[in-house]
Design a protein around this motif. Structure first.
Motif, PDB file in Angstrom:
ATOM      1  N   ALA A  73       5.923  -5.120   6.061  1.00 14.30           N
ATOM      2  CA  ALA A  73       7.267  -5.445   5.585  1.00 14.30           C
ATOM      3  C   ALA A  73       8.142  -4.204   5.450  1.00 14.30           C
ATOM      4  N   GLY A  74       7.566  -3.042   5.702  1.00 18.65           N
ATOM      5  CA  GLY A  74       8.332  -1.804   5.608  1.00 18.65           C
ATOM      6  C   GLY A  74       8.563  -1.322   4.189  1.00 18.65           C
ATOM      7  N   GLN A  75       7.810  -1.861   3.231  1.00 24.38           N
ATOM      8  CA  GLN A  75       7.982  -1.473   1.835  1.00 24.38           C
ATOM      9  C   GLN A  75       7.243  -0.194   1.482  1.00 24.38           C
ATOM     10  N   ILE A  76       6.276   0.186   2.294  1.00 26.09           N
ATOM     11  CA  ILE A  76       5.546   1.433   2.085  1.00 26.09           C
ATOM     12  C   ILE A  76       5.310   2.056   3.455  1.00 26.09           C
ATOM     13  N   VAL A  77       5.472   3.355   3.536  1.00 26.98           N
ATOM     14  CA  VAL A  77       5.400   4.076   4.803  1.00 26.98           C
ATOM     15  C   VAL A  77       3.950   4.423   5.135  1.00 26.98           C
ATOM     16  N   SER A  78       3.601   4.264   6.415  1.00 30.47           N
ATOM     17  CA  SER A  78       2.289   4.685   6.886  1.00 30.47           C
ATOM     18  C   SER A  78       2.453   5.304   8.266  1.00 30.47           C
ATOM     19  N   VAL A  79       1.412   5.985   8.716  1.00 32.29           N
ATOM     20  CA  VAL A  79       1.418   6.592  10.048  1.00 32.29           C
ATOM     21  C   VAL A  79       0.211   6.096  10.819  1.00 32.29           C
ATOM     22  N   ARG A  80       0.355   6.081  12.132  1.00 30.25           N
ATOM     23  CA  ARG A  80      -0.778   5.722  13.000  1.00 30.25           C
ATOM     24  C   ARG A  80      -1.272   6.988  13.666  1.00 30.25           C
ATOM     25  N   ILE A  81      -2.565   7.160  13.639  1.00 25.19           N
ATOM     26  CA  ILE A  81      -3.217   8.252  14.356  1.00 25.19           C
ATOM     27  C   ILE A  81      -4.224   7.578  15.272  1.00 25.19           C
ATOM     28  N   GLY A  82      -3.862   7.441  16.522  1.00 21.22           N
ATOM     29  CA  GLY A  82      -4.693   6.662  17.437  1.00 21.22           C
ATOM     30  C   GLY A  82      -4.727   5.226  16.964  1.00 21.22           C
ATOM     31  N   ARG A  83      -5.933   4.715  16.712  1.00 21.77           N
ATOM     32  CA  ARG A  83      -6.080   3.349  16.203  1.00 21.77           C
ATOM     33  C   ARG A  83      -6.110   3.302  14.684  1.00 21.77           C
ATOM     34  N   LEU A  84      -6.072   4.455  14.036  1.00 25.62           N
ATOM     35  CA  LEU A  84      -6.201   4.516  12.578  1.00 25.62           C
ATOM     36  C   LEU A  84      -4.845   4.481  11.896  1.00 25.62           C
ATOM     37  N   ARG A  85      -4.783   3.868  10.725  1.00 27.40           N
ATOM     38  CA  ARG A  85      -3.564   3.862   9.912  1.00 27.40           C
ATOM     39  C   ARG A  85      -3.858   4.680   8.660  1.00 27.40           C
ATOM     40  N   ARG A  86      -2.939   5.589   8.353  1.00 23.77           N
ATOM     41  CA  ARG A  86      -3.101   6.449   7.187  1.00 23.77           C
ATOM     42  C   ARG A  86      -1.807   6.482   6.383  1.00 23.77           C
ATOM     43  N   LEU A  87      -1.935   6.808   5.099  1.00 25.98           N
ATOM     44  CA  LEU A  87      -0.782   6.896   4.214  1.00 25.98           C
ATOM     45  C   LEU A  87      -0.803   8.249   3.503  1.00 25.98           C
ATOM     46  N   ARG A  88       0.392   8.819   3.333  1.00 22.03           N
ATOM     47  CA  ARG A  88       0.494  10.062   2.579  1.00 22.03           C
ATOM     48  C   ARG A  88       0.481   9.719   1.093  1.00 22.03           C
ATOM     49  N   PRO A  89      -0.241  10.488   0.283  1.00 24.03           N
ATOM     50  CA  PRO A  89      -0.249  10.214  -1.161  1.00 24.03           C
ATOM     51  C   PRO A  89       1.157  10.178  -1.759  1.00 24.03           C
ATOM     52  N   VAL A  90       2.059  11.021  -1.269  1.00 23.72           N
ATOM     53  CA  VAL A  90       3.422  11.038  -1.795  1.00 23.72           C
ATOM     54  C   VAL A  90       4.134   9.715  -1.513  1.00 23.72           C
ATOM     55  N   ASP A  91       3.840   9.066  -0.386  1.00 18.38           N
ATOM     56  CA  ASP A  91       4.450   7.771  -0.076  1.00 18.38           C
ATOM     57  C   ASP A  91       3.885   6.662  -0.955  1.00 18.38           C
ATOM     58  N   VAL A  92       2.606   6.740  -1.263  1.00 14.62           N
ATOM     59  CA  VAL A  92       1.986   5.766  -2.174  1.00 14.62           C
ATOM     60  C   VAL A  92       2.611   5.913  -3.556  1.00 14.62           C
ATOM     61  N   GLU A  93       2.769   7.157  -3.994  1.00 15.22           N
ATOM     62  CA  GLU A  93       3.384   7.440  -5.295  1.00 15.22           C
ATOM     63  C   GLU A  93       4.839   6.961  -5.328  1.00 15.22           C
ATOM     64  N   ALA A  94       5.583   7.223  -4.261  1.00 17.12           N
ATOM     65  CA  ALA A  94       6.995   6.813  -4.208  1.00 17.12           C
ATOM     66  C   ALA A  94       7.124   5.297  -4.289  1.00 17.12           C
TER      67      ALA A  94
END
Length: 74
Positions: A38-59
């Protein structure tokens, strides 16, 4: 004096897995994937993996509205 050496601090995680981020937010993996979709929290794709920055989780957590209750009517 004690001869005990201090243990080194564990390394800080630059990126979190979806499971780690969900644990930090105390929500389920599926719920977090829904927030990502839904675009409510930012994530990145690295190949097939999805990762989140701790700062984005906190925000995301900081941006949540507190639950308010309506005043009781007399």
């Amino acid at each position: 004096m004690s001869n005990v050496e201090a243990l080194p601090a564990p390394p800080l995680r630059v990126l979190l897995t979806v499971e780690e981020a969900a644990d930090r937010l105390r929500i389920g993996r599926t719920t977090l994937y829904g927030l990502i979709g839904a675009g409510q929290i930012v994530s990145v794709r690295i190949g097939r993996l999805r990762r989140l920055r701790p700062v984005d989780v906190e925000a995301y957590a900081v941006g949540l509205s507190p639950i308010t209750t309506a005043p009781e009517e007399a």
